[in-house]
Motif scaffolding. Structure first.
Motif, PDB file in Angstrom:
ATOM      1  N   VAL A 148       0.974  -1.347  -0.042  1.00 55.69           N
ATOM      2  CA  VAL A 148      -0.061   0.081   0.204  1.00 55.69           C
ATOM      3  C   VAL A 148       1.135   1.200  -0.175  1.00 55.69           C
ATOM      4  O   VAL A 148       1.407   1.672   0.792  1.00 55.69           O
ATOM      5  N   GLN A 149       1.360   1.804  -1.001  1.00 60.80           N
ATOM      6  CA  GLN A 149       1.783   3.286  -1.126  1.00 60.80           C
ATOM      7  C   GLN A 149       0.764   4.170  -1.320  1.00 60.80           C
ATOM      8  O   GLN A 149      -0.036   5.101  -1.487  1.00 60.80           O
ATOM      9  N   ILE A 150       1.407   5.601  -0.912  1.00 61.50           N
ATOM     10  CA  ILE A 150       0.626   6.672   0.174  1.00 61.50           C
ATOM     11  C   ILE A 150       1.909   8.094  -0.585  1.00 61.50           C
ATOM     12  O   ILE A 150       2.529   7.638  -0.420  1.00 61.50           O
ATOM     13  N   SER A 185      -6.979  -3.827   0.780  1.00 60.40           N
ATOM     14  CA  SER A 185      -6.531  -3.071   0.030  1.00 60.40           C
ATOM     15  C   SER A 185      -6.422  -2.703  -1.274  1.00 60.40           C
ATOM     16  O   SER A 185      -6.543  -3.631  -1.890  1.00 60.40           O
ATOM     17  N   SER A 230      -3.931  -0.045  -3.618  1.00 60.89           N
ATOM     18  CA  SER A 230      -3.685   0.756  -3.901  1.00 60.89           C
ATOM     19  C   SER A 230      -3.403   0.810  -5.446  1.00 60.89           C
ATOM     20  O   SER A 230      -2.792   0.269  -6.513  1.00 60.89           O
ATOM     21  N   GLY A 234      -5.971   5.302  -2.616  1.00 65.43           N
ATOM     22  CA  GLY A 234      -6.506   4.558  -1.890  1.00 65.43           C
ATOM     23  C   GLY A 234      -7.868   4.122  -1.533  1.00 65.43           C
ATOM     24  O   GLY A 234      -7.738   4.868  -0.992  1.00 65.43           O
TER      25      GLY A 234
END
Length: 231
Positions: free
Chosen positions: A48-50, A184, A186, A192
């Protein structure tokens, strides 16, 4: 989330013992094509990249709470994907099989095969008292876009199931453990969503944009809405 973390601390501790080898490195050269499977998860690092603005928001409690679930997801995937690797001083048996002995005298066997564009990986442990069990089973598409790992308790029951898929710029992942489920999504643009279920009841959902702004909703154990927030 406490029982989810506690359960996986135990599994991670067991895994660390199993992948720690005390065997001597063989002096015999190994064939160049006799390499163990390497998961695409290792290259991704974080499932999960934010965006940076969201990652650095430590003043808004809703952002912090949402990020806590994201961090838990990333931590589990990062730790467990690392166990798909094998110690450098393990012994190759040929045909995609490796063995080593951990510090407690347990014999570990790791096997990987490739057929029809899919890797299949297993790890089995034989304890010093003679008992044996399967540690995990994993599959991953050869191009790294789809995979699944099932970790087992010593009694053979599934303790943790992780699966993921990457398609059209969207990475989806699911973790199921001890009655809890983390789901999740992403996107490549760093937007996401994450949803958390407890015994199939939705208890939390968070959504964020590529700008770093987002919102979340928490729910009571009966599924009724508890609180909403944004950042």
């Amino acid at each position: 989330m406490k029982k989810f973390i506690a359960k996986n601390i135990w599994l991670l501790s067991l895994g660390l013992l199993l992948i720690t080898s005390c065997a001597k490195k063989s002096d015999d050269p190994q064939p160049e094509n006799n390499e163990p499977f390497s998961s695409a998860l290792i290259e991704r690092q974080q499932v999960v990249q934010i965006p940076t603005a969201f990652a650095n928001n430590n003043t808004n409690r809703f952002a912090v709470e949402t990020r806590g679930y994201i961090n838990a997801t990333n931590a589990v995937f990062t730790a467990y994907s690392g166990f798909l690797a094998i110690p450098a001083n393990s012994t190759s048996n040929g045909n995609g099989s490796w063995t080593w002995t951990d510090f407690q005298g347990n014999q570990i066997t790791y096997t990987s095969t490739l057929a029809n564009g899919q890797y299949s990986v297993t790890m089995d442990a034989k304890f010093s008292d003679g008992t044996a069990y399967r540690v995990y089973e994993a599959t991953e598409r050869q191009d790294g876009t789809l995979g699944k790992i099932t970790w087992f308790d010593t009694d053979g029951t599934a303790a943790l199931v992780m699966d993921w898929k990457y398609e059209n710029g969207l990475f989806t992942s699911t973790i199921v453990s001890d009655g809890q489920r983390f789901v999740s999504e992403s996107n490549d643009n760093l937007s996401g969503t994450i949803k958390v279920y407890d015994n199939d009841v939705l208890i939390f959902t968070g959504t964020w944009q590529s700008t770093g702004a987002g919102e979340c909703v928490s729910y009571n154990s009966d599924g009724t809405q508890n609180e909403t927030g944004s950042w």
